[in-house]
Design a protein around this motif. Structure first.
Motif, mmCIF file in Angstrom:
data_model
loop_
_atom_site.group_PDB
_atom_site.id
_atom_site.type_symbol
_atom_site.label_atom_id
_atom_site.label_comp_id
_atom_site.label_asym_id
_atom_site.label_seq_id
_atom_site.Cartn_x
_atom_site.Cartn_y
_atom_site.Cartn_z
ATOM 1 N N ARG A 41 0.802 -1.171 0.013
ATOM 2 C CA ARG A 41 0.019 -0.076 -0.040
ATOM 3 C C ARG A 41 0.925 1.249 0.113
ATOM 4 N N ASN A 105 -5.864 11.999 6.035
ATOM 5 C CA ASN A 105 -6.974 11.418 5.333
ATOM 6 C C ASN A 105 -7.065 11.945 4.074
ATOM 7 N N TYR A 109 -4.927 8.322 3.005
ATOM 8 C CA TYR A 109 -5.993 7.275 3.279
ATOM 9 C C TYR A 109 -7.443 7.525 2.899
ATOM 10 N N GLY A 110 -7.814 8.748 2.613
ATOM 11 C CA GLY A 110 -9.062 8.841 1.977
ATOM 12 C C GLY A 110 -9.447 9.252 0.562
ATOM 13 N N HIS A 111 -8.038 9.037 -0.265
ATOM 14 C CA HIS A 111 -8.002 9.431 -1.677
ATOM 15 C C HIS A 111 -8.535 10.564 -1.934
ATOM 16 N N SER A 132 -13.357 7.714 9.920
ATOM 17 C CA SER A 132 -12.547 6.841 9.050
ATOM 18 C C SER A 132 -13.010 6.639 7.774
ATOM 19 N N PRO A 133 -11.983 6.587 6.841
ATOM 20 C CA PRO A 133 -12.322 6.522 5.156
ATOM 21 C C PRO A 133 -12.935 5.451 4.765
ATOM 22 N N SER A 134 -12.564 4.237 5.736
ATOM 23 C CA SER A 134 -13.479 2.923 5.301
ATOM 24 C C SER A 134 -15.043 3.133 5.730
ATOM 25 N N GLN A 135 -15.317 4.048 6.439
ATOM 26 C CA GLN A 135 -16.674 4.199 7.051
ATOM 27 C C GLN A 135 -17.612 5.103 5.994
ATOM 28 N N SER A 137 -18.785 6.710 2.274
ATOM 29 C CA SER A 137 -19.040 6.470 0.920
ATOM 30 C C SER A 137 -19.849 7.792 0.336
#
Length: 412
Positions: A41, A105, A109-111, A132-135, A137
């Motif tokens: 990554r 982020n 991490y958050g692109h 968190s970026p994974s949470q 959309s």
């Protein structure tokens, strides 16, 4: 019936077979040097992480001012709101950690997207929670869009959505730096794997022992091993070798280096490419030496635009008054030394632009009584007494003139 030629099936070469035209390239060492395994990554790449962390550290170290736009200029406001954002934005972390999370982020991490949910209590701004970026959309809806956090729908006007490098098709969404830098990261990963395998390889002798191959004793591995044990093995560091001159000779050789493989130049070029994409000076990634002008250009061209994006999002989402806005103290990041700062502010002090305590503050010194007023000229006349300068001069001139006439009459 004609006899058909029987075709002999060639035995496939295995990786362990070092005989034949391919030789070394079928060995495990060659495979380890040429082929790096797996996907890494971007946040595991040292060069990319170093550049992103430098940007995040600088932005998170700046003070955030709440400013009021007035007819006579912009003034700083110090109140509960300014304290909430600049000092205690979140109960579970410091302001620096909070801002560091937002910027990382945003960069990595958050692109290109960083979302913060502001909480309110009794109409007052409370904790601002980085998500968190994974949470997170984003769901487009024509010109509009919605943000989903943990499956819960949020209106974009109710959350802080920071954007880096807007998407041309959906300008409300950021793209970040991941697409542009991915190939360079793969090159750096391959170079690191090659360097590691090369340094650990057994194909790098430091000396070559030239022996007479016609002697049966040296024609097989056992004999050569016995030679090393008998003549070349030592029990103490620095102990000399005693060898028979008529049977073999020892020659020093220069082992293959990373420069011979052109890895050094490739890595340096890739690091410069990473620095250019991130907008950081090359010396931040270990290429070249520090340059003050390059550093100041980095602050203006990279740090300032990202900081302005954060300022504008905080202003339009957290403030109601059209005269108020948020501002980072970007001047604190420029390449100033103590001597230059003292000279600049001392010059402003004697011209009545700043007072003595402002000068002391820039030099990290506490205020002193009596330095609150503005002074001017070399005799430090208070600014509000500047209009009396001509009067004082005229009074002094008349007195001096009278004294001169008296002296002349008295013949002095």
């Amino acid at each position: 019936m004609k006899n058909k030629k029987r075709k002999t099936k060639r035995k496939p070469m295995t990786r362990g077979d070092t005989q034949g035209p391919v030789g070394f390239f079928l060995t495990q060492d060659a495979y380890d040097i040429i082929c790096s395994q797996g996907y890494t990554r971007l946040d595991r790449n040292p060069e990319i992480m170093t550049g992103c962390r430098k940007i995040a550290e600088l932005i998170s170290s700046m003070t955030i001012y709440l400013m009021n736009n007035t007819d006579s200029g912009d003034e700083r406001i110090v109140n509960a709101l300014s304290r909430q954002v600049d000092i205690t934005p979140n109960s579970y972390m410091t302001r620096k950690t909070w801002m560091d999370t937002i910027v990382m982020n945003l960069l990595l991490y958050g692109h290109g997207n960083s979302v913060v949910v502001p909480l309110t209590q009794d109409g007052m701004l409370g904790d601002m929670v980085p998500v968190s970026p994974s949470q997170v959309s984003f769901l487009p809806d024509g010109y509009k869009y919605s943000i989903y956090i943990g499956g819960i729908k949020y209106d974009p006007g109710n959350v802080l959505h920071f954007v880096l490098n807007p998407d041309p098709d959906r300008p409300w969404k950021g793209m970040g730096i991941t697409t542009a830098i991915k190939d360079v990261a793969n090159n750096l990963k391959q170079a690191a794997a090659t360097e590691k395998a090369f340094m650990e390889s057994k194909w790098r002798p430091s000396v070559i022992v030239k022996v007479d191959g016609m002697i049966e004793e040296f024609s097989n591995p056992e004999g050569r091993h016995r030679l090393v044990e008998e003549y070349l093995a030592t029990h103490e560091t620095g102990e000399p070798w005693l060898i028979p001159a008529d049977q073999f000779a020892v020659e020093q050789v220069k082992p293959l280096t990373l420069e011979d493989l052109a890895i050094k130049d490739t890595v340096e070029l890739d690091k410069r490419t990473v620095a250019a994409i991130l907008g950081v000076p090359a010396f931040v990634l270990g290429i070249g030496s520090y340059d003050a002008q390059e550093w100041d250009n980095f602050i203006n061209s990279t740090i300032r635009p990202i900081a302005q994006g954060i300022e504008q999002e905080l202003t339009r989402k957290l403030l109601v008054s059209p005269q108020w806005y948020w501002k980072f103290n970007i001047a604190s990041l420029y390449s100033y030394d103590l001597k230059a700062t003292a000279e600049v502010y001392s010059g402003l002090y004697v011209r009545g632009i700043v007072d003595g305590n402002e000068v002391r503050d820039k030099l990290s010194m506490g205020p002193r009584k009596g330095l609150e007023g503005l002074v001017i000229l070399e005799n430090f006349v208070p600014l509000d007494k500047i209009g009396d300068q001509l009067k004082l001069k005229q009074e002094g001139g008349d007195k001096n003139g009278q004294d001169a006439d008296t002296d002349e009459k008295q013949g002095i």
